[in-house]
Design a protein around this motif. Structure first.
Motif, short mmCIF file in Angstrom:
data_model
loop_
_atom_site.label_atom_id
_atom_site.label_comp_id
_atom_site.label_asym_id
_atom_site.label_seq_id
_atom_site.Cartn_x
_atom_site.Cartn_y
_atom_site.Cartn_z
N PHE A 1 19.21 3.65 -13.27
CA PHE A 1 18.71 3.02 -12.06
C PHE A 1 18.63 1.50 -12.18
O PHE A 1 18.80 0.79 -11.19
CB PHE A 1 17.36 3.62 -11.64
CG PHE A 1 17.51 4.81 -10.74
CD1 PHE A 1 17.45 4.66 -9.36
CD2 PHE A 1 17.75 6.06 -11.26
CE1 PHE A 1 17.61 5.75 -8.53
CE2 PHE A 1 17.91 7.16 -10.45
CZ PHE A 1 17.84 7.01 -9.07
N THR A 2 18.39 1.01 -13.38
CA THR A 2 18.38 -0.44 -13.57
C THR A 2 19.78 -1.01 -13.38
O THR A 2 19.96 -2.04 -12.72
CB THR A 2 17.82 -0.80 -14.96
OG1 THR A 2 16.49 -0.31 -15.06
CG2 THR A 2 17.83 -2.30 -15.19
N GLY A 3 20.76 -0.33 -13.93
CA GLY A 3 22.15 -0.76 -13.72
C GLY A 3 22.54 -0.72 -12.26
O GLY A 3 23.17 -1.64 -11.74
N TRP A 4 22.15 0.35 -11.59
CA TRP A 4 22.45 0.47 -10.16
C TRP A 4 21.74 -0.61 -9.36
O TRP A 4 22.29 -1.13 -8.39
CB TRP A 4 22.07 1.84 -9.64
CG TRP A 4 23.02 2.94 -10.06
CD1 TRP A 4 24.26 2.79 -10.59
CD2 TRP A 4 22.77 4.33 -9.96
NE1 TRP A 4 24.81 4.03 -10.85
CE2 TRP A 4 23.91 4.99 -10.46
CE3 TRP A 4 21.71 5.10 -9.53
CZ2 TRP A 4 24.02 6.37 -10.52
CZ3 TRP A 4 21.82 6.47 -9.58
CH2 TRP A 4 22.96 7.11 -10.07
N GLY B 1 0.82 -1.21 0.00
CA GLY B 1 0.00 0.00 0.00
C GLY B 1 0.85 1.26 0.00
O GLY B 1 0.59 2.21 -0.74
N LEU B 2 1.91 1.27 0.82
CA LEU B 2 2.81 2.42 0.86
C LEU B 2 3.57 2.56 -0.45
O LEU B 2 3.75 3.66 -0.97
CB LEU B 2 3.77 2.29 2.04
CG LEU B 2 4.77 3.41 2.22
CD1 LEU B 2 4.06 4.75 2.42
CD2 LEU B 2 5.70 3.12 3.38
N LYS B 3 3.99 1.43 -1.01
CA LYS B 3 4.71 1.45 -2.29
C LYS B 3 3.82 2.04 -3.39
O LYS B 3 4.27 2.84 -4.19
CB LYS B 3 5.18 0.06 -2.67
CG LYS B 3 6.13 0.04 -3.85
CD LYS B 3 6.51 -1.37 -4.28
CE LYS B 3 7.29 -2.09 -3.24
NZ LYS B 3 7.79 -3.40 -3.73
N LEU B 4 2.55 1.64 -3.39
CA LEU B 4 1.60 2.17 -4.37
C LEU B 4 1.46 3.68 -4.24
O LEU B 4 1.46 4.41 -5.24
CB LEU B 4 0.25 1.48 -4.20
CG LEU B 4 -0.86 1.92 -5.15
CD1 LEU B 4 -0.51 1.57 -6.59
CD2 LEU B 4 -2.17 1.27 -4.75
N HIS C 1 14.37 1.45 -7.04
CA HIS C 1 14.37 1.21 -8.48
C HIS C 1 12.94 1.25 -9.01
O HIS C 1 12.65 1.90 -10.02
CB HIS C 1 15.03 -0.13 -8.78
CG HIS C 1 14.90 -0.56 -10.20
ND1 HIS C 1 13.98 -1.50 -10.60
CD2 HIS C 1 15.55 -0.16 -11.32
CE1 HIS C 1 14.08 -1.67 -11.91
NE2 HIS C 1 15.02 -0.88 -12.37
N THR C 2 12.03 0.58 -8.33
CA THR C 2 10.63 0.55 -8.75
C THR C 2 10.00 1.93 -8.66
O THR C 2 9.26 2.35 -9.56
CB THR C 2 9.84 -0.46 -7.89
OG1 THR C 2 10.48 -1.73 -7.98
CG2 THR C 2 8.42 -0.58 -8.37
N ILE C 3 10.27 2.65 -7.60
CA ILE C 3 9.68 3.98 -7.41
C ILE C 3 10.15 4.93 -8.51
O ILE C 3 9.35 5.65 -9.11
CB ILE C 3 10.03 4.54 -6.01
CG1 ILE C 3 9.29 3.74 -4.94
CG2 ILE C 3 9.72 6.01 -5.91
CD1 ILE C 3 9.82 3.95 -3.54
N ILE C 4 11.44 4.93 -8.79
CA ILE C 4 11.98 5.86 -9.79
C ILE C 4 11.58 5.45 -11.20
O ILE C 4 11.12 6.27 -12.00
CB ILE C 4 13.52 5.95 -9.68
CG1 ILE C 4 13.92 6.54 -8.32
CG2 ILE C 4 14.11 6.78 -10.81
CD1 ILE C 4 13.46 7.96 -8.08
N THR C 5 11.73 4.17 -11.54
CA THR C 5 11.48 3.76 -12.92
C THR C 5 9.99 3.67 -13.24
O THR C 5 9.54 4.21 -14.24
CB THR C 5 12.16 2.41 -13.24
OG1 THR C 5 11.70 1.41 -12.33
CG2 THR C 5 13.67 2.53 -13.15
#
Length: 105
Positions: free
Chosen positions: A56-59, A4-7, A70-74
């Motif tokens: 960010f995927t590389g990182w 829920g927080l991630k969403l 990664h999920t939040i940014i991408t």
């Protein structure tokens, strides 16, 4: 981080990415003639967004940033920043304005 927080955080990232995309379109309208401003702004934000996603995927693969970030940014920020619908709308405006060759290239 709970789902829920991630969403919620991804939604906020999407908001800021979309707001930045719109700001780039407004700025490009000031510097470039209107028929060409929107597609150029969308091209620039798509290129920048692709670079950020790759970075960010590389990182994330090297475990420099956490998977959640990664999920939040991408998905969130870059998902709002880069959108094919804005590009398609800009191309349609060019076609309707008689600038077919500019829309094709």
């Amino acid at each position: 981080m709970s789902n829920g927080l991630k969403l919620l955080v991804i939604g906020c990232g999407c908001f800021f990415g979309g707001a930045l995309r719109y700001a780039c379109e407004l700025i490009s309208d000031l510097w470039i003639n209107p028929p060409f401003a929107d597609p150029l702004a969308v091209l620039i934000v798509n290129a920048v967004g692709c670079f950020i996603i790759g970075l960010f995927t590389g990182w994330a693969l090297k475990k420099i940033v956490p998977k959640d970030w990664h999920t939040i940014i991408t998905t969130g920020f870059c998902g709002g920043l880069t959108t094919f619908s804005s590009f398609a709308q800009g191309i349609t405006v060019l076609f309707m304005g008689g600038h077919i060759w500019v829309g094709i290239f």
